[in-house]
Design a protein around this motif. Structure first.
Motif, PDB file in Angstrom:
ATOM      1  N   ARG A 100      32.601  27.681  17.645  1.00 44.67           N
ATOM      2  CA  ARG A 100      32.377  26.983  18.910  1.00 44.67           C
ATOM      3  C   ARG A 100      32.388  25.492  18.642  1.00 44.67           C
ATOM      4  NH1 ARG A 100      28.813  31.383  19.017  1.00 44.67           N
ATOM      5  NH2 ARG A 100      29.220  32.861  20.726  1.00 44.67           N
ATOM      6  N   ILE A 101      32.973  24.742  19.547  1.00 48.56           N
ATOM      7  CA  ILE A 101      33.093  23.296  19.395  1.00 48.56           C
ATOM      8  C   ILE A 101      32.255  22.609  20.467  1.00 48.56           C
ATOM      9  CG2 ILE A 101      34.682  21.332  19.296  1.00 48.56           C
ATOM     10  CD1 ILE A 101      35.140  23.333  17.089  1.00 48.56           C
ATOM     11  N   GLU A 145      23.689  24.486  24.760  1.00 49.46           N
ATOM     12  CA  GLU A 145      23.758  25.901  24.375  1.00 49.46           C
ATOM     13  C   GLU A 145      24.208  26.098  22.936  1.00 49.46           C
ATOM     14  OE1 GLU A 145      26.288  27.931  27.100  1.00 49.46           O
ATOM     15  OE2 GLU A 145      25.304  27.122  28.889  1.00 49.46           O
ATOM     16  N   LEU A 146      24.653  25.031  22.288  1.00 47.81           N
ATOM     17  CA  LEU A 146      25.293  25.156  20.981  1.00 47.81           C
ATOM     18  C   LEU A 146      24.358  25.746  19.923  1.00 47.81           C
ATOM     19  CD1 LEU A 146      28.033  24.541  19.653  1.00 47.81           C
ATOM     20  CD2 LEU A 146      27.085  22.358  18.910  1.00 47.81           C
ATOM     21  N   ALA A 147      23.139  25.235  19.836  1.00 51.89           N
ATOM     22  CA  ALA A 147      22.214  25.686  18.784  1.00 51.89           C
ATOM     23  C   ALA A 147      21.831  27.150  18.955  1.00 51.89           C
ATOM     24  CB  ALA A 147      20.969  24.813  18.773  1.00 51.89           C
ATOM     25  N   SER A 148      21.559  27.571  20.184  1.00 52.62           N
ATOM     26  CA  SER A 148      21.121  28.950  20.420  1.00 52.62           C
ATOM     27  C   SER A 148      22.244  29.952  20.217  1.00 52.62           C
ATOM     28  CB  SER A 148      20.549  29.083  21.836  1.00 52.62           C
ATOM     29  OG  SER A 148      21.518  28.731  22.813  1.00 52.62           O
ATOM     30  N   LYS A 149      23.489  29.507  20.302  1.00 48.26           N
ATOM     31  CA  LYS A 149      24.632  30.408  20.138  1.00 48.26           C
ATOM     32  C   LYS A 149      25.233  30.349  18.742  1.00 48.26           C
ATOM     33  CE  LYS A 149      26.129  30.560  24.988  1.00 48.26           C
ATOM     34  NZ  LYS A 149      27.250  30.332  25.928  1.00 48.26           N
ATOM     35  N   SER A 150      24.624  29.587  17.834  1.00 42.48           N
ATOM     36  CA  SER A 150      25.221  29.373  16.508  1.00 42.48           C
ATOM     37  C   SER A 150      24.280  29.813  15.393  1.00 42.48           C
ATOM     38  CB  SER A 150      25.572  27.889  16.316  1.00 42.48           C
ATOM     39  OG  SER A 150      26.424  27.421  17.337  1.00 42.48           O
ATOM     40  N   GLU A 151      24.863  30.312  14.304  1.00 40.75           N
ATOM     41  CA  GLU A 151      24.092  30.627  13.102  1.00 40.75           C
ATOM     42  C   GLU A 151      23.954  29.398  12.210  1.00 40.75           C
ATOM     43  OE1 GLU A 151      25.509  34.047  11.034  1.00 40.75           O
ATOM     44  OE2 GLU A 151      25.616  35.289  12.843  1.00 40.75           O
ATOM     45  N   ILE A 152      24.967  28.550  12.203  1.00 35.32           N
ATOM     46  CA  ILE A 152      24.878  27.247  11.549  1.00 35.32           C
ATOM     47  C   ILE A 152      25.619  26.234  12.414  1.00 35.32           C
ATOM     48  CG2 ILE A 152      24.858  28.270   9.221  1.00 35.32           C
ATOM     49  CD1 ILE A 152      27.711  26.975   8.904  1.00 35.32           C
ATOM     50  N   ILE A 153      25.295  24.958  12.215  1.00 32.58           N
ATOM     51  CA  ILE A 153      26.008  23.880  12.895  1.00 32.58           C
ATOM     52  C   ILE A 153      26.597  22.958  11.830  1.00 32.58           C
ATOM     53  CG2 ILE A 153      25.708  21.787  14.280  1.00 32.58           C
ATOM     54  CD1 ILE A 153      23.820  23.281  16.046  1.00 32.58           C
ATOM     55  N   ARG A 159      18.889  16.613  17.122  1.00 26.91           N
ATOM     56  CA  ARG A 159      18.311  16.556  18.468  1.00 26.91           C
ATOM     57  C   ARG A 159      18.737  17.783  19.284  1.00 26.91           C
ATOM     58  NH1 ARG A 159      16.897  11.233  20.286  1.00 26.91           N
ATOM     59  NH2 ARG A 159      17.850  11.571  22.312  1.00 26.91           N
ATOM     60  N   LEU A 160      19.985  18.235  19.089  1.00 32.79           N
ATOM     61  CA  LEU A 160      20.472  19.416  19.802  1.00 32.79           C
ATOM     62  C   LEU A 160      19.768  20.678  19.320  1.00 32.79           C
ATOM     63  CD1 LEU A 160      24.346  18.788  19.908  1.00 32.79           C
ATOM     64  CD2 LEU A 160      22.688  18.436  21.750  1.00 32.79           C
ATOM     65  N   VAL A 161      19.508  20.752  18.018  1.00 27.88           N
ATOM     66  CA  VAL A 161      18.868  21.940  17.450  1.00 27.88           C
ATOM     67  C   VAL A 161      17.411  22.027  17.863  1.00 27.88           C
ATOM     68  CG1 VAL A 161      18.093  23.004  15.296  1.00 27.88           C
ATOM     69  CG2 VAL A 161      20.442  22.164  15.505  1.00 27.88           C
ATOM     70  N   GLY A 162      16.684  20.906  17.727  1.00 26.73           N
ATOM     71  CA  GLY A 162      15.275  20.905  18.094  1.00 26.73           C
ATOM     72  C   GLY A 162      14.490  22.000  17.390  1.00 26.73           C
ATOM     73  N   GLN A 163      13.766  22.787  18.152  1.00 25.76           N
ATOM     74  CA  GLN A 163      12.897  23.820  17.596  1.00 25.76           C
ATOM     75  C   GLN A 163      13.607  25.140  17.311  1.00 25.76           C
ATOM     76  OE1 GLN A 163       9.042  24.155  19.566  1.00 25.76           O
ATOM     77  NE2 GLN A 163       9.385  22.209  20.608  1.00 25.76           N
ATOM     78  N   LYS A 164      14.923  25.191  17.475  1.00 28.17           N
ATOM     79  CA  LYS A 164      15.648  26.453  17.295  1.00 28.17           C
ATOM     80  C   LYS A 164      15.882  26.785  15.824  1.00 28.17           C
ATOM     81  CE  LYS A 164      17.936  25.933  21.764  1.00 28.17           C
ATOM     82  NZ  LYS A 164      17.386  24.607  22.078  1.00 28.17           N
ATOM     83  N   LEU A 165      15.685  25.799  14.917  1.00 25.18           N
ATOM     84  CA  LEU A 165      15.744  26.020  13.466  1.00 25.18           C
ATOM     85  C   LEU A 165      17.138  26.344  12.938  1.00 25.18           C
ATOM     86  CD1 LEU A 165      12.448  28.081  12.926  1.00 25.18           C
ATOM     87  CD2 LEU A 165      12.756  25.601  12.916  1.00 25.18           C
ATOM     88  N   THR A 166      18.175  26.201  13.739  1.00 27.65           N
ATOM     89  CA  THR A 166      19.531  26.470  13.276  1.00 27.65           C
ATOM     90  C   THR A 166      19.890  25.536  12.123  1.00 27.65           C
ATOM     91  OG1 THR A 166      20.113  26.993  15.566  1.00 27.65           O
ATOM     92  CG2 THR A 166      21.935  26.708  13.997  1.00 27.65           C
TER      93      THR A 166
END
Length: 275
Positions: free
Chosen positions: A17-18, A37-45, A59-66
Motif C-alpha cells: 500500500r502506498i 488508515e495506513l498504520a492499521s492496515k500494515s504489518e510494517i511501514i 505520527r501516522l503510526v502513533g499508538q498502533k505500534l506498527t
C-alpha cells in the motif's frame, strides 16, 4: 526506486500500500491508501526519504505500534539508518520475520488545562516566533520549581531526539533505547544553566513568562502552535513507544562515527566501514 521496490515486495507475496501523497510518483491508484488508515492496515511501514519522513511516519503510526523501516535517500539521515544499497538485504530479514526492532520513547505534551495532547518522537521546542527576541521560561519538574531563565528557547527531547536539535544546542548524546527526558536551553542568558537529564517518570512543566504573544511550541519540527504568556506546557513520557526496524550489525556507536563523525579522526570513521 519506488516502482522497483513495489514489484520486489509483490514478488515476495507481500501486499503493498502506498500513502496517498506518494501516488503521483508511482501512478498506481489501486495501491493508494489514506494516511489515517495506513498504520492499521500494515504489518510494517517503509519510510523513504530523510529523518523528516520518518518523523511523519511515526505520527501516522502513533499508538498502533506498527514497526517502521527508515530508508535514507537524503544527506544525513540519522534516524533513517538503512541506506539505499542495504534495503533489499534488510527486507529479506523482514520477509523471514528475523529483523531487530528498537523501542523508542515518545513524549506527550498537554497545553494548560484544555487537555489537547501532542506527541513527539524527537522533541518539543519552545521558541519565540518571527520577532527573534529572547523568551523567559519557568521550569518545573513534577511540581517542584527548578528555575526561570531568559533564552532563545528550550528543547525538551527524547533520547532519540538527543542527536538532533538538542545536540546542536549543546545537549548530551543519550543512547536512544534509554527512557529519560533531556532538557536543553537554547542560548540561555545565564552561565550557570546547563542541559539536564531527567528520569522518564517525572513530568516537565514549562511556562512562558514573556509578555509577547509570538512564543511557539514546535512539535518534532513539523507542527507549530502559538503559546500565550502564562500558559503552562506539561511534558511527560507517553504510554507507548515507536518501533524502528534496525539493520543487523549496525550499532548506535557506528552511526555516531560515520554520520556525526564522533571522534573526528580518520581511523574512527574507517572503523565504521569495517566488517
Amino acid at each position: 526506486m519506488l516502482s522497483e521496490l513495489t514489484d520486489w515486495l509483490s514478488q515476495k507475496g507481500m501486499v503493498v500500500r502506498i500513502e496517498e501523497s506518494a501516488r503521483p510518483i508511482l501512478q498506481r491508484k489501486e495501491l493508494s491508501c489514506p494516511s489515517g488508515e495506513l498504520a492499521s492496515k500494515s504489518e510494517i511501514i517503509i519510510a523513504m526519504g530523510g529523518d523528516g519522513t520518518l518523523l511523519k511516519a511515526a505520527r501516522l503510526v502513533g499508538q498502533k505500534l506498527t514497526p517502521i523501516l527508515g530508508v535514507n535517500l537524503g544527506s544525513l539521515g540519522f534516524l533513517t539508518e538503512t541506506v539505499e544499497e542495504e534495503i533489499y538485504t534488510v527486507l529479506e530479514d523482514v520477509v523471514k520475520d528475523s529483523y531487530e526492532v528498537d523501542r523508542r520513547m515518545v513524549l506527550e505534551a498537554k497545553l494548560g488545562d484544555v487537555g489537547h495532547e501532542f506527541h513527539a518522537l524527537n522533541d518539543f521546542v519552545i521558541i519565540m516566533g518571527e520577532s527573534g527576541r529572547i523568551v523567559e521560561i519557568a521550569l518545573h519538574v513534577s511540581d517542584e520549581y527548578v528555575c526561570a531563565f531568559p533564552a532563545d528557547g528550550v528543547i525538551v527531547s527524547t533520547p532519540t531526539g538527543s542527536t538532533a536539535y538538542s545536540l546542536a544546542a549543546g545537549g548530551p548524546i543519550v543512547h536512544p533505547t534509554m527512557d529519560c527526558i533531556v532538557v536543553t536551553p537554547i542560548c540561555a542568558h545565564s552561565l550557570g544553566l546547563r542541559p539536564m537529564i531527567i528520569p522518564s517518570s517525572e513530568t516537565i512543566e514549562t511556562e512562558v513568562r514573556s509578555r509577547a504573544e509570538d512564543a511557539r511550541l514546535v512539535v518534532d519540527g513539523q507542527e507549530s502552535l502559538r503559546l500565550k504568556s502564562g500558559l503552562r506546557v506539561q511534558i511527560r513520557m507517553a504510554d507507548y513507544h515507536i518501533n524502528l526496524i534496525k539493520p543487523k550489525k549496525k550499532s548506535f556507536f557506528e552511526i555516531l562515527r560515520t554520520k556525526l563523525r564522533l571522534g573526528g579522526r580518520e581511523e574512527d570513521r574507517a572503523a565504521g566501514t569495517e566488517g
